[in-house]
Write a protein that holds these residues in place. Structure first.
Motif, PDB file in Angstrom:
ATOM      1  N   VAL A  40       0.877  -1.169   0.000  1.00 24.49           N
ATOM      2  CA  VAL A  40       0.000   0.000   0.000  1.00 24.49           C
ATOM      3  C   VAL A  40       0.917   1.223   0.000  1.00 24.49           C
ATOM      4  N   ILE A  41       0.870   1.983  -1.082  1.00 23.36           N
ATOM      5  CA  ILE A  41       1.865   3.028  -1.307  1.00 23.36           C
ATOM      6  C   ILE A  41       1.219   4.400  -1.171  1.00 23.36           C
ATOM      7  N   SER A  42       1.878   5.260  -0.420  1.00 22.24           N
ATOM      8  CA  SER A  42       1.405   6.639  -0.289  1.00 22.24           C
ATOM      9  C   SER A  42       2.524   7.597  -0.646  1.00 22.24           C
ATOM     10  N   VAL A  43       2.169   8.707  -1.241  1.00 20.22           N
ATOM     11  CA  VAL A  43       3.093   9.805  -1.514  1.00 20.22           C
ATOM     12  C   VAL A  43       2.446  11.079  -0.979  1.00 20.22           C
ATOM     13  N   ASP A  44       3.147  11.774  -0.123  1.00 22.32           N
ATOM     14  CA  ASP A  44       2.630  13.004   0.499  1.00 22.32           C
ATOM     15  C   ASP A  44       1.340  12.748   1.271  1.00 22.32           C
ATOM     16  N   GLY A  45       1.198  11.536   1.823  1.00 17.07           N
ATOM     17  CA  GLY A  45       0.012  11.208   2.604  1.00 17.07           C
ATOM     18  C   GLY A  45      -1.207  10.862   1.775  1.00 17.07           C
ATOM     19  N   VAL A  46      -1.012  10.613   0.457  1.00 16.01           N
ATOM     20  CA  VAL A  46      -2.111  10.288  -0.448  1.00 16.01           C
ATOM     21  C   VAL A  46      -1.867   8.908  -1.061  1.00 16.01           C
TER      22      VAL A  46
ATOM     23  N   TYR B 147       6.374  13.918 -10.160  1.00 15.31           N
ATOM     24  CA  TYR B 147       7.536  14.774 -10.380  1.00 15.31           C
ATOM     25  C   TYR B 147       7.703  15.677  -9.166  1.00 15.31           C
ATOM     26  N   PHE B 148       8.940  15.998  -8.853  1.00 17.84           N
ATOM     27  CA  PHE B 148       9.234  16.891  -7.742  1.00 17.84           C
ATOM     28  C   PHE B 148       8.875  18.319  -8.139  1.00 17.84           C
ATOM     29  N   THR B 149       8.199  19.012  -7.233  1.00 21.58           N
ATOM     30  CA  THR B 149       7.745  20.361  -7.546  1.00 21.58           C
ATOM     31  C   THR B 149       7.621  21.170  -6.260  1.00 21.58           C
ATOM     32  N   SER B 150       7.285  22.437  -6.401  1.00 22.24           N
ATOM     33  CA  SER B 150       7.065  23.278  -5.225  1.00 22.24           C
ATOM     34  C   SER B 150       5.844  22.784  -4.459  1.00 22.24           C
ATOM     35  N   LEU B 151       5.796  23.100  -3.168  1.00 21.55           N
ATOM     36  CA  LEU B 151       4.688  22.616  -2.339  1.00 21.55           C
ATOM     37  C   LEU B 151       3.320  23.064  -2.856  1.00 21.55           C
ATOM     38  N   PRO B 152       3.127  24.351  -3.243  1.00 26.84           N
ATOM     39  CA  PRO B 152       1.786  24.742  -3.717  1.00 26.84           C
ATOM     40  C   PRO B 152       1.344  23.992  -4.968  1.00 26.84           C
ATOM     41  N   ASP B 153       2.290  23.514  -5.787  1.00 27.55           N
ATOM     42  CA  ASP B 153       1.952  22.806  -7.024  1.00 27.55           C
ATOM     43  C   ASP B 153       1.765  21.303  -6.808  1.00 27.55           C
ATOM     44  N   SER B 154       2.041  20.825  -5.615  1.00 31.56           N
ATOM     45  CA  SER B 154       1.930  19.384  -5.356  1.00 31.56           C
ATOM     46  C   SER B 154       0.471  18.939  -5.420  1.00 31.56           C
ATOM     47  N   TYR B 155       0.284  17.670  -5.779  1.00 30.31           N
ATOM     48  CA  TYR B 155      -1.064  17.118  -5.868  1.00 30.31           C
ATOM     49  C   TYR B 155      -1.775  17.192  -4.516  1.00 30.31           C
ATOM     50  N   ALA B 156      -1.040  16.898  -3.443  1.00 25.13           N
ATOM     51  CA  ALA B 156      -1.652  16.924  -2.115  1.00 25.13           C
ATOM     52  C   ALA B 156      -2.125  18.328  -1.756  1.00 25.13           C
ATOM     53  N   ALA B 157      -1.288  19.348  -2.007  1.00 30.30           N
ATOM     54  CA  ALA B 157      -1.677  20.714  -1.681  1.00 30.30           C
ATOM     55  C   ALA B 157      -2.833  21.191  -2.556  1.00 30.30           C
ATOM     56  N   ARG B 158      -2.835  20.806  -3.819  1.00 31.56           N
ATOM     57  CA  ARG B 158      -3.888  21.246  -4.732  1.00 31.56           C
ATOM     58  C   ARG B 158      -5.233  20.592  -4.419  1.00 31.56           C
ATOM     59  N   THR B 159      -5.217  19.533  -3.638  1.00 34.76           N
ATOM     60  CA  THR B 159      -6.466  18.905  -3.213  1.00 34.76           C
ATOM     61  C   THR B 159      -6.721  19.142  -1.724  1.00 34.76           C
ATOM     62  N   GLY B 160      -6.088  20.191  -1.159  1.00 34.39           N
ATOM     63  CA  GLY B 160      -6.372  20.602   0.206  1.00 34.39           C
ATOM     64  C   GLY B 160      -5.741  19.757   1.290  1.00 34.39           C
ATOM     65  N   ARG B 161      -4.621  19.052   0.958  1.00 38.97           N
ATOM     66  CA  ARG B 161      -3.988  18.166   1.945  1.00 38.97           C
ATOM     67  C   ARG B 161      -2.476  18.378   1.985  1.00 38.97           C
ATOM     68  N   PRO B 162      -2.004  19.574   2.364  1.00 39.38           N
ATOM     69  CA  PRO B 162      -0.563  19.853   2.297  1.00 39.38           C
ATOM     70  C   PRO B 162       0.241  19.392   3.506  1.00 39.38           C
ATOM     71  N   ASP B 163      -0.414  18.912   4.560  1.00 38.47           N
ATOM     72  CA  ASP B 163       0.282  18.699   5.827  1.00 38.47           C
ATOM     73  C   ASP B 163       1.335  17.597   5.794  1.00 38.47           C
ATOM     74  N   ASN B 164       1.199  16.625   4.897  1.00 42.86           N
ATOM     75  CA  ASN B 164       2.138  15.498   4.890  1.00 42.86           C
ATOM     76  C   ASN B 164       2.987  15.453   3.622  1.00 42.86           C
ATOM     77  N   VAL B 165       3.162  16.597   3.001  1.00 47.11           N
ATOM     78  CA  VAL B 165       4.003  16.660   1.811  1.00 47.11           C
ATOM     79  C   VAL B 165       5.458  16.417   2.206  1.00 47.11           C
ATOM     80  N   GLY B 166       6.154  15.610   1.394  1.00 50.57           N
ATOM     81  CA  GLY B 166       7.573  15.356   1.636  1.00 50.57           C
ATOM     82  C   GLY B 166       7.878  13.977   2.166  1.00 50.57           C
ATOM     83  N   VAL B 167       6.960  13.013   1.999  1.00 52.03           N
ATOM     84  CA  VAL B 167       7.213  11.676   2.521  1.00 52.03           C
ATOM     85  C   VAL B 167       6.602  10.623   1.598  1.00 52.03           C
ATOM     86  N   ILE B 168       7.329   9.526   1.442  1.00 52.41           N
ATOM     87  CA  ILE B 168       6.877   8.362   0.671  1.00 52.41           C
ATOM     88  C   ILE B 168       6.779   7.197   1.644  1.00 52.41           C
ATOM     89  N   GLY B 169       5.665   6.481   1.613  1.00 51.15           N
ATOM     90  CA  GLY B 169       5.482   5.345   2.515  1.00 51.15           C
ATOM     91  C   GLY B 169       4.980   4.123   1.781  1.00 51.15           C
TER      92      GLY B 169
END
Length: 264
Positions: free
Chosen positions: A73-79, A118-140
């Motif tokens: 079960v793979i998550s990127v940025d908590g997604v 792809y690596f990008t700025s935090l505001p452009d991340s998929y997690a931030a663009r869908t209202g979930r920026p708190d866990n950006v920066g981690v792969i699980g």
């Protein structure tokens, strides 16, 4: 003494070859697709880190070390990368065949395509663009063993998506609603960090299979943190880049020989 040096060199080479892999049940690495290289892992206070280069596409590379199927079960940025939901370990994932290596290169859109990581700025991340920026920066990756009572399943060459697909589109601003607006100030405060974007659509075929987990909790959870080189350097996690020495000017010679004629 010479044989001892050779043995030490061989051990060092073996260690370096596996320095980028994290995990026990399976090897988990981050592969930079743009630069064509596996990212080295830096350990700091018991945590694994890799340096992400903004703009570069990457994949989560997994090699199953077991003789049986495992579920990842793979998550990127908590997604969750399969369903697009905020990740929990009990969700859908990929069934990985024994001793096989797989690259998970994007957010799954359907059974035939993914949107590239792809690596990008935090505001452009998929997690931030869908209202979930708190866990950006981690792969699980949460790994589950297969329940022993199940009969073996024929192993294909491709990873399988297990469970029902459902995801929120990264560009659907209306779906984010008030949550995205409330998250905006938090994202702005940390916009120097990097996250993972929702990139180009690529062909990636998979299908559903059944997988009964041996336990309700993961047998192993692998966590890899990432950020820009500048940020990780500031936190003392990565070493500074080697400085190329400035070429030394030869010392003046008091007796250089006969002087040449000056230009006309």
């Amino acid at each position: 003494m010479k044989s001892l040096k050779l043995a030490c060199a061989a051990l060092l080479a073996a260690f370096s070859a596996h320095a980028a892999a994290v995990g026990g049940l399976a090897d988990v690495t981050v592969f930079d697709r743009s630069d064509g290289r596996q990212l080295p892992v830096y350990w700091h206070e018991g945590r694994a880190y890799v340096v992400g280069k903004p703009g570069n596409e990457y994949s989560v590379r997994i090699r199953n070390r077991q003789r049986d199927d495992v579920l990842g079960v793979i998550s990127v940025d908590g997604v969750n990368v399969v369903t697009g939901e905020t990740a929990v370990t009990q969700q859908s994932g990929y069934v990985l065949a024994p001793y096989r290596q797989f690259d998970i290169s994007g957010w799954r859109k359907n059974l035939a395509s993914t949107a590239a990581f792809y690596f990008t700025s935090l505001p452009d991340s998929y997690a931030a663009r869908t209202g979930r920026p708190d866990n950006v920066g981690v792969i699980g990756v949460a790994f589950y063993r297969k329940k022993a009572e199940l009969p073996p399943v024929a192993q294909p060459a491709l990873p399988f998506a297990s469970g029902e697909l459902s995801r929120k589109e990264a560009g659907n601003a209306a779906g984010a609603g008030a949550d995205a607006q409330s998250a905006a100030p938090r994202a702005a405060e940390r916009e120097d960090r990097i996250g993972t974007g929702h990139g180009r659509i690529e062909s990636s075929h998979t299908r559903y299979v059944g997988f009964e987990r041996a336990t309700s909790e993961p047998a192993e959870t692998v966590t890899i943190y990432y950020d820009s080189y500048r940020n990780l350097l500031a936190r003392g996690i990565v070493p500074p880049l080697p400085q190329h020495p400035t070429p030394r000017r030869p010392a003046p010679n008091p007796f250089p020989g006969f002087a040449a004629d000056p230009p006309a």
